[in-house]
Design a protein around this motif. Structure first.
Motif, PDB file in Angstrom:
ATOM      1  N   ASP A  44      -8.241  -8.472  -2.692  1.00 12.77           N
ATOM      2  CA  ASP A  44      -7.157  -9.007  -3.517  1.00 12.77           C
ATOM      3  C   ASP A  44      -7.544 -10.350  -4.102  1.00 12.77           C
ATOM      4  N   GLY A  86     -12.192   0.924 -11.785  1.00 14.67           N
ATOM      5  CA  GLY A  86     -11.387  -0.282 -11.586  1.00 14.67           C
ATOM      6  C   GLY A  86     -12.152  -1.344 -10.814  1.00 14.67           C
ATOM      7  N   LEU A  87     -12.890  -0.897  -9.795  1.00 18.88           N
ATOM      8  CA  LEU A  87     -13.673  -1.849  -8.995  1.00 18.88           C
ATOM      9  C   LEU A  87     -14.805  -2.446  -9.823  1.00 18.88           C
ATOM     10  N   HIS A  91      -3.394   6.039  -6.910  1.00 18.24           N
ATOM     11  CA  HIS A  91      -3.694   6.667  -8.194  1.00 18.24           C
ATOM     12  C   HIS A  91      -3.133   8.089  -8.240  1.00 18.24           C
ATOM     13  N   THR A 125      -6.555   3.473  -0.073  1.00 16.38           N
ATOM     14  CA  THR A 125      -5.290   3.008  -0.619  1.00 16.38           C
ATOM     15  C   THR A 125      -5.257   3.155  -2.130  1.00 16.38           C
ATOM     16  N   ARG A 126      -6.334   2.760  -2.767  1.00 16.71           N
ATOM     17  CA  ARG A 126      -6.383   2.813  -4.229  1.00 16.71           C
ATOM     18  C   ARG A 126      -6.363   4.256  -4.743  1.00 16.71           C
ATOM     19  N   ASP A 148      -9.451   0.182   1.812  1.00 16.76           N
ATOM     20  CA  ASP A 148      -9.002  -0.247   0.496  1.00 16.76           C
ATOM     21  C   ASP A 148      -9.216   0.868  -0.538  1.00 16.76           C
ATOM     22  N   MET A 196      -0.958   0.330  -8.406  1.00 13.61           N
ATOM     23  CA  MET A 196      -2.216   0.045  -7.734  1.00 13.61           C
ATOM     24  C   MET A 196      -2.083  -1.264  -6.952  1.00 13.61           C
ATOM     25  N   GLY A 222      -3.002  -4.713  -5.476  1.00 14.39           N
ATOM     26  CA  GLY A 222      -3.905  -5.706  -6.042  1.00 14.39           C
ATOM     27  C   GLY A 222      -3.093  -6.805  -6.701  1.00 14.39           C
ATOM     28  N   VAL A 267     -10.864   4.880  -9.415  1.00 14.45           N
ATOM     29  CA  VAL A 267     -10.921   3.754  -8.480  1.00 14.45           C
ATOM     30  C   VAL A 267     -12.240   2.998  -8.668  1.00 14.45           C
ATOM     31  N   PRO A 321       0.832  -1.206   0.000  1.00 13.78           N
ATOM     32  CA  PRO A 321       0.000   0.000   0.000  1.00 13.78           C
ATOM     33  C   PRO A 321       0.864   1.253   0.000  1.00 13.78           C
TER      34      PRO A 321
END
Lengths: 653, 92
Positions: A163, A55-56, A136, A131-132, A128, A142, A144, A52, A25
């Motif tokens: 993860d 991405g999710l 960024h 962190t992402r 999380d 990133m 993961g 973010v 992280p």
């Protein structure tokens, strides 16, 4: 130059491949960067949150079931308009984008954490996100699962549920984590996916991307930069293991025909679809918590009966052992309020719940009995958390009054193991729950990752309590099974068979390995292994003595001595405990075994014991390991017949 | 100003998947909608963080508010969604 590392093997199998590390992280700088243009900075923050979220969303599209739900919810959090406004406000007040996001999320995190329980687990989702978003904004990798474009061995400090949600077994050859224990999230997941895995390997921090790594998830041995001969040997062993698994079928028996019934642990109807289940000789542990948790009212008798009937009909003609409700203050039922307890693992849980609410148990027994009558499965019922013979007697009477004929208890409290002989006077069978028995014997929270060595199922004290219980069973002529995940470790399964267990119950994924290993050994070899294990002064010595990894040394690979085949087999019901019959010289000759790919104990983290799961205002568990493990599979309150995860991830006994 | 009171049908409450579905539906509405526990402070129904922060359990009542054109239709849709037990659905 090859280098050996050691960890805790938690998922059997051998893998060779290049390392790909999970990015750490990102660190947030101590101070805010100067912001020249607040509007531009606010736009930058919004863009980061949107990136973010995108991405999710992409990962959610690849996942399914509960994992996808978590990722969708997390994406919505990243796009949350209230969060976005708060971030924009903080930027206008002079914060830079990363710090504004960090601060805004922190506020929501605190609010959720204050609610406790499930909400507190959502706090991990916010961490999380933070962190992402920070990665960024700072241009850092990133966090993961890496995607190097070829199959790899995943190396990480530890793995978070986000993860692992989209972990692809075709790409991830093996998993190595620096932290984590035998009962953690990584172990459970790896076992479920059949990926060889090693946890609790602090030296893995030296491994770098692209480095070739060989790992044996059975022994916990890793070799960095292995030479070609080692790799060839490992590949040969992997092929042998695969062949053994493929050729394994039929009832459990040793090479010389001594029967040990192989059963599966079932957490709900979803588990019945797992491969391997059709080959099992029955269900050694049907957990019933899934019927009771996360609902506003108790399930009706009819509702219960229908679900039991569903499982019984799937095992027509075979054994099904139903464990009555096993919950406690850390998993309160909405309709059965329980005051917070300082030590839920030591509080009112399992059978003890019936002291407060006898109706719940009575109704459950009624439903089980009704479903059993309508089925031709061989149905037994057992109570969890029995501590005394008197409790066993009371439960047996109650169950028989409800028309159940086969009544047993779990042996998972040291007092019950010590008083097994007295307990067995009242019941027809007993089943060792080795995970809780280890927790209570070694006084070690099952979720305390840093104490994982104490929960090693090879701990001498645990083995002795198991042996003592089995001895009582042999003397009483009553079957003793093991339904903790210790039963799924092939080498330990041999030891247990040698001690005289009559059945081993495990996750369906482990059946083939255990069956094949058992079939490759005679009962006398098993007894010799049991003697060796019981004579060992430490868990590593016990494991090493039986051919598993040695503490810091090499594994011994000796050939079994053919002469001991002439030793006559003894019946497990012989009056003398079988392991005592092994000759004192035998153990040394039996150090080898094709089962050196033993798996370690693995307990899904339902977080039942000893996790002070909280509601508002109560002190929270401080162990970060525990929190991490807990939020793992329990990330979403899953309900109803959701396929897959929920029921597969309930903990072992 | 339109208002509806509804009892949450999902047994898990307004968390997880039911919360996601609700928030997404609220965001699709032409008017801003708020949600509150009876007697509590209303929060933006499009905010998943605020919605799950209400800690609504299965069977709990919630109060929805909306103003403006289409408010009634919006609330009708959201009420139906809240009253449904989404836990009973089996995702793939």
């Amino acid at each position: 130059m090859s280098r050996e590392l050691r960890g805790l093997g938690v998922s059997a199998g051998i893998a060779v491949g290049p390392v790909a590390r999970l990015a750490a992280p990102p660190e947030l700088p101590d101070r805010d960067a100067p912001v020249a243009d607040a509007e531009a900075e606010a736009a930058r923050a919004a863009e980061a949150l949107e990136a973010v979220a995108a991405g999710l969303d992409a990962r959610a599209a690849q996942a399914d079931g509960a994992a996808a739900d978590v990722l969708v919810a997390q994406g919505l959090m990243a796009r949350d308009p209230v969060l976005g406004d708060a971030v924009a406000g903080l930027v206008r007040d002079g914060r830079d984008a990363p710090h504004a996001i960090d601060a805004a999320l922190h506020e929501h995190r605190r609010a959720l954490e204050g609610l406790g329980g499930y909400m507190a687990e959502r706090a991990a989702d916010l961490d999380d996100l933070r962190t992402r978003a920070v990665a960024h904004l700072l241009g850092l990798p990133m966090p993961g699962i890496p995607q190097p474009g070829h199959p790899f061995v995943l190396v990480a400090d530890d793995l978070a549920p986000a993860d692992t949600a989209t972990l692809d077994p075709a790409q991830v050859l093996g998993i190595v984590t620096e932290r984590g224990g035998p009962t953690g999230h990584t172990a459970i997941l790896a076992k479920q996916l059949g990926i060889p895995a090693i946890t609790a390997c602090p030296d893995a921090s030296v491994l770098v991307d692209g480095q070739r790594l060989l790992l044996d998830g059975g022994t916990g041995l890793l070799v960095a930069d292995p030479d070609d001969a080692l790799v060839a040997d490992a590949e040969r062993r992997a092929r042998e293991l695969a062949a053994r698994r493929a050729s394994s079928h039929g009832p459990g028996r040793t090479a010389d025909g001594h029967p040990v019934r192989l059963l599966v642990n079932v957490g709900g109807p979803g588990d019945l679809e797992a491969p391997g289940v059709p080959g099992a000789q029955g269900v050694g542990l049907l957990r019933t918590e899934f019927l009771f948790l996360e609902r506003a009212t108790a399930p009706t008798r009819e509702e219960q009966e229908a679900l039991y009937a569903e499982v019984f009909s799937a095992f027509s003609g075979r054994t099904v052992i139903v464990r009555t409700l096993d919950v406690g203050a850390d998993k309160p039922l909405a309709y059965l309020p329980q005051a917070p307890e300082e030590n839920p693992a030591l509080g009112v849980r399992g059978l003890r719940l019936a002291r407060r609410d006898p109706e719940l148990l009575a109704e459950q027994l009624d439903a089980i009995a009704a479903a059993a009558r309508a089925s031709d499965a061989d149905v037994g019922v057992m109570a969890p958390m029995v501590a005394t013979a008197r409790e066993a007697e009371g439960f047996a009477r109650l169950a028989r009054d409800h028309g159940l004929e086969k009544v047993g208890v779990m042996i998972e409290v040291p007092s019950a193991a010590l008083c097994a002989a007295e307990i067995l006077r009242h019941v027809d069978f007993a089943s060792l729950g080795t995970n809780d028995l280890a927790q209570y014997t070694l006084a070690t929270d099952r979720l305390a990752g840093e104490l994982a060595d104490l929960l090693d199922p090879w701990q001498p004290a645990l083995l002795r309590l198991i042996a003592r219980t089995i001895e009582a069973g042999v003397a009483a002529g009553k079957p003793i099974g093991v339904c903790g995940e210790a039963a799924s470790e092939p080498m330990l399964a041999l030891v247990l068979a040698g001690m005289g267990v009559t059945s081993l119950s495990m996750g369906a994924a482990s059946l083939a390995d255990v069956r094949a290993t058992l079939a490759a050994h005679t009962i006398d070899q098993c007894r010799a292994l049991a003697s060796t294990a019981l004579a060992a002064g430490s868990a590593p010595d016990a494991r090493a003595g039986c051919g598993g990894r040695r503490a810091g040394g090499r594994r011994r690979r000796l050939t079994p001595c053919p002469s001991s085949r002439s030793t006559p087999s003894r019946s497990p019901r012989a009056a003398a405990p079988p392991w005592r019959s092994a000759s004192p010289s035998a153990p040394a000759r039996w150090r080898t075994c094709p089962a050196s790919s033993a798996t370690s104990c693995c307990v899904p983290s339902r977080a039942r014991p000893a996790t002070s799961s909280t509601r508002a205002g109560r002190p929270k568990r401080t162990s970060r390991r525990g929190c991490r493990a807990r939020r793992s599979l329990a990330a979403t309150p899953r309900r109803g017949p959701v396929k897959g995860r929920r029921w597969r991830s309930t903990p072992a006994c | 100003m339109s208002e509806r009171t509804v009892s949450v049908g999902s047994r898990v409450g307004l968390h997880a998947r039911p919360a996601s579905l609700f928030v997404q539906a609220a965001a699709r509405q032409p008017v801003p909608v708020t949600i509150a526990k009876p007697g509590g402070d209303p929060v933006d129904a499009r905010s998943i963080l605020m919605v799950i922060g209400l800690d609504v359990r299965g069977g709990d009542e919630v109060v929805l508010h909306a103003d403006g054109e289409g408010a009634d239709a919006a609330l009708d849709e959201l009420v139906e969604l809240l009253a449904t037990d989404h836990d009973a659905e089996v995702p793939s």
